[in-house]
Scaffold this motif. Structure first.
Motif, short mmCIF file in Angstrom:
data_model
loop_
_atom_site.label_atom_id
_atom_site.label_comp_id
_atom_site.label_asym_id
_atom_site.label_seq_id
_atom_site.Cartn_x
_atom_site.Cartn_y
_atom_site.Cartn_z
N ALA A 26 -5.93 35.87 43.04
CA ALA A 26 -7.08 36.36 43.79
C ALA A 26 -7.88 35.22 44.41
CB ALA A 26 -7.98 37.20 42.88
N SER A 27 -7.81 34.05 43.80
CA SER A 27 -8.53 32.88 44.30
C SER A 27 -7.90 32.33 45.58
CB SER A 27 -8.56 31.79 43.24
OG SER A 27 -7.24 31.35 42.97
N GLY A 28 -6.71 32.82 45.93
CA GLY A 28 -6.01 32.32 47.10
C GLY A 28 -4.95 31.29 46.76
N TYR A 29 -4.97 30.78 45.55
CA TYR A 29 -3.97 29.83 45.11
C TYR A 29 -2.70 30.56 44.67
CZ TYR A 29 -7.64 26.33 45.13
OH TYR A 29 -8.65 25.49 45.51
N ALA A 30 -1.62 29.84 44.55
CA ALA A 30 -0.37 30.42 44.08
C ALA A 30 -0.01 29.82 42.72
CB ALA A 30 0.75 30.15 45.07
N HIS A 31 0.50 30.67 41.87
CA HIS A 31 0.96 30.24 40.55
C HIS A 31 2.49 30.33 40.56
CE1 HIS A 31 0.81 29.57 36.26
NE2 HIS A 31 1.62 30.59 36.10
#
Length: 65
Positions: free
Chosen positions: A42-47
């Motif tokens: 949701a933060s825009g980062y990718a895991h």
């Protein structure tokens, strides 16, 4: 066949899940081969996560417990 860099990237992801220092080409190749998956947060980062196929590769090279 995986390059030594791609195998090293799998090993790094298995130990710390930090993809910040990985080569984007290596990461793209691993995604294309379905050895890792990218989960958008949701933060825009990718895991980045190892897939079962990625874990199997690591077991075959003797790096995963």
């Amino acid at each position: 066949m995986l390059s030594p860099h791609e195998i090293a990237a799998l090993m790094l992801l298995e130990t710390n899940q930090n993809s910040n220092n990985l080569d984007l080409e290596d990461l793209g190749a691993l995604c294309e081969r379905q050895l890792v998956s990218l989960e958008k947060l949701a933060s825009g980062y990718a895991h980045v996560r190892l897939t079962p196929q990625g874990r199997s590769i690591l077991r075959s090279v003797g790096r995963m417990r």
